[in-house]
Design an enzyme around this catalytic site. Structure first.
Site, PDB file in Angstrom:
ATOM      1  N   LYS A 190     -11.688  29.091 -29.764  1.00  0.00           N
ATOM      2  CA  LYS A 190     -12.673  29.277 -30.822  1.00  0.00           C
ATOM      3  C   LYS A 190     -12.214  28.435 -32.011  1.00  0.00           C
ATOM      4  CE  LYS A 190     -12.926  33.129 -28.175  1.00  0.00           C
ATOM      5  NZ  LYS A 190     -11.940  33.517 -27.154  1.00  0.00           N
ATOM      6  N   HIS A 223     -10.151  43.040 -29.372  1.00  0.00           N
ATOM      7  CA  HIS A 223     -10.280  41.676 -28.858  1.00  0.00           C
ATOM      8  C   HIS A 223      -9.286  40.724 -29.504  1.00  0.00           C
ATOM      9  CE1 HIS A 223     -12.396  37.775 -28.043  1.00  0.00           C
ATOM     10  NE2 HIS A 223     -12.578  38.366 -26.885  1.00  0.00           N
ATOM     11  N   LYS A 225      -5.958  38.682 -30.598  1.00  0.00           N
ATOM     12  CA  LYS A 225      -4.776  38.130 -29.949  1.00  0.00           C
ATOM     13  C   LYS A 225      -3.827  37.722 -31.072  1.00  0.00           C
ATOM     14  CE  LYS A 225      -8.697  36.787 -27.523  1.00  0.00           C
ATOM     15  NZ  LYS A 225      -8.893  37.923 -26.695  1.00  0.00           N
ATOM     16  N   ASP A 272       9.333  40.001 -37.114  1.00  0.00           N
ATOM     17  CA  ASP A 272      10.177  40.074 -38.307  1.00  0.00           C
ATOM     18  C   ASP A 272       9.319  39.942 -39.564  1.00  0.00           C
ATOM     19  OD1 ASP A 272      12.393  40.568 -36.788  1.00  0.00           O
ATOM     20  OD2 ASP A 272      13.084  38.492 -36.757  1.00  0.00           O
TER      21      ASP A 272
END
Length: 387
Positions: A111, A295, A297, A302
Site C-alpha cells: 500500500k 489488520h 502490521k 525497545d
C-alpha cells in the site's frame, strides 16, 4: 546479511485507521501538481473507494500524471476491470497486477502512494471502509478495523518514489535487456542510500534481490532487543527461524508480547494456535485481539525502533508476495505507536499455558494438521523458502 538502509532528517507521521489515513491521503492527492504513484492490494467499490477514486480522477483531469496499480486478486476480477475502465476514461494510467496469475501466484500486497516525490504514504491500510471486513465488503465490523499507515516527508521519499517508479516500469512491456538494466539501476540506488545516516528506512520484499529483506529487518532488531518487543499482526504464521528468534529473545529476559488478530479464517487461527505452546513455554506473551478486525502490521522494539507496513508475519508476506514497510528509529515515534499497541493489548485476551492443557486431543491434532497443510503449500508456492 543485508542491513536496513536508514536516512536522516525525515518527518514520519503515524496514521491510525482510516480516520487519520484517508483525509491525509485525499488531501495530498488534491494538492498534487505533477505526479502521483499509487499502489494497493484492495480497492473496494464502497464510499471510501469512491472518495479516493474521485480524487485520483480529478488530479488526472487537471494534468497531473497519475499512475495507479491495483492487485487483480485483492481487488477482485470484475471490480478491477470496472475500476480500470472508469479511471482510464478520466486519464489515469492504470495497471492490474498479475491478472489470472499469469506471472505465478505472487501478489502485490503493498500500500504505497507517492505525491510529487515530496510526500509518501506506506502502511497496511487498503482502500476500503473501516467498518467492513476486508474479505467481505458487506460484512459489518463491531468497531473500526485496527490498522496503521505512515506519512513520510524528507529524504526517504526518494527511495519510496524510486521503488514505486520501478514497480510501474516493471509491470509494463519490457524485454530482457531492459529488465536487466532496471535491476542494475535499483542496485545502484540502494548502494547510494547505504552511505546515509540513520533515522528511517524503506524495506521491500520481492522475488528478485529483496526476497528476505523484511524478515531480516525483524531478525536483526530482535537480535539487538534489550528490554521489550511488541509485535502486532493479523496473520501469524512465520517460518521456524522467526519463531526461534522470538523464543530466544524472550528466553534472554526481554519482555516479548505478540498481539494477534483472530476470527477471520479458521485455518489461519489453527496454524497460529499450533505455535502457542512452544512460544508460551519460552516466555513469549500471547494476546488475541477479538474486539474488531486487527489488520495492522506493526512492531516496537525497545525505546526507538518501530516498523509500520504491509507485511504480515506469515509465509505469504515473508516469502512470496510483494510487500513494503517503513522502519523508524525515533524515540517519540516509538512511544506513540507503543501507546496504541498497549491499548489494544489491554483490550485483548491473554492466552495462558494452562489454556492449552484443556484443549482436546482432536483439536490439538487439528492444529498440527493445519500447520502441516499450510507449511506444505508455502514450500510449494515459495519454492522451499518457507522454513
Amino acid at each position: 546479511m543485508r542491513h536496513v538502509d536508514f536516512l536522516a532528517d525525515n518527518e514520519v507521521k503515524l496514521l491510525h485507521c482510516g480516520t487519520d489515513y484517508f483525509p491525509a491521503l485525499v488531501a495530498a492527492i488534491e494538492a498534487a501538481q505533477f505526479e502521483i504513484y499509487f499502489e494497493t492490494y484492495i480497492f473496494a467499490e464502497d464510499e471510501t473507494g469512491k472518495r479516493v477514486m474521485a480524487a485520483l480522477k480529478a488530479a488526472a483531469q487537471r494534468g497531473v500524471v497519475v499512475r495507479m496499480i491495483t492487485d487483480w486478486f485483492g481487488t477482485g476480477h470484475k471490480p478491477a476491470y470496472r475500476l480500470h475502465a472508469e479511471v482510464t476514461a478520466a486519464g489515469v494510467e492504470h495497471r492490474i497486477f498479475n491478472p489470472w496469475f499469469r506471472r505465478g501466484v505472487t501478489r502485490t500486497h503493498r500500500k504505497i502512494c507517492v505525491v510529487d516525490a515530496q510526500v509518501a504514504f506506506v502502511g497496511g491500510i487498503n482502500i476500503n471502509d473501516d467498518m467492513f471486513t476486508d474479505y467481505d465488503h458487506n460484512k459489518a465490523l463491531e468497531a473500526p478495523r485496527w490498522d496503521f499507515a505512515v506519512a513520510v516527508r524528507g529524504p526517504l521519499v526518494e527511495s519510496i518514489h524510486s521503488e514505486a517508479e520501478t514497480q510501474w516500469t516493471r509491470l509494463g512491456h519490457m524485454n530482457f535487456v531492459k529488465r536487466l538494466t532496471l535491476f542494475n539501476e535499483v542496485r545502484k540506488l540502494n548502494k547510494i542510500a547505504r552511505q546515509s545516516t540513520m533515522q528511517a528506512g524503506f524495506v521491500v520484499r520481492d522475488n528478485l534481490r529483496n526476497r528476505r529483506t523484511i524478515q531480516r529487518a525483524y531478525l536483526q532488531a530482535l537480535g539487538r532487543a534489550k528490554k521489550s518487543v511488541l509485535l502486532a499482526n493479523p496473520y501469524f504464521a512465520p517460518g521456524r527461524k522467526f519463531r526461534r528468534a522470538l523464543a530466544a529473545t524472550a528466553q534472554r529476559g526481554v519482555d516479548v508480547v505478540l498481539l494477534i488478530g483472530v476470527g477471520e479464517f479458521w485455518l489461519q487461527d489453527a496454524v497460529a494456535h499450533s505455535f502457542y505452546p512452544k512460544l508460551l513455554e519460552a516466555g513469549v506473551k500471547v494476546v488475541e485481539y477479538r474486539k474488531t478486525q486487527l489488520h495492522a502490521k506493526v512492531a516496537v522494539i525497545d525505546d526507538d525502533w518501530a516498523t509500520v507496513g504491509s507485511s504480515n508475519v506469515d509465509g505469504l508476506s515473508l516469502f512470496l508476495n510483494q510487500e513494503a514497510n517503513v522502519v523508524i528509529k525515533d524515540a517519540a515515534f516509538a512511544r506513540s505507536l507503543r501507546a496504541k499497541i498497549e491499548q489494544a493489548i489491554a483490550d485483548g485476551v491473554v492466552i495462558h499455558q494452562q489454556d492449552f492443557e484443556h484443549v482436546g486431543r482432536f483439536r490439538r491434532v487439528g492444529y498440527e494438521v493445519a500447520y502441516f497443510f499450510y507449511r506444505t503449500l508455502m514450500r510449494i508456492f515459495a519454492v522451499g523458502k518457507y522454513t
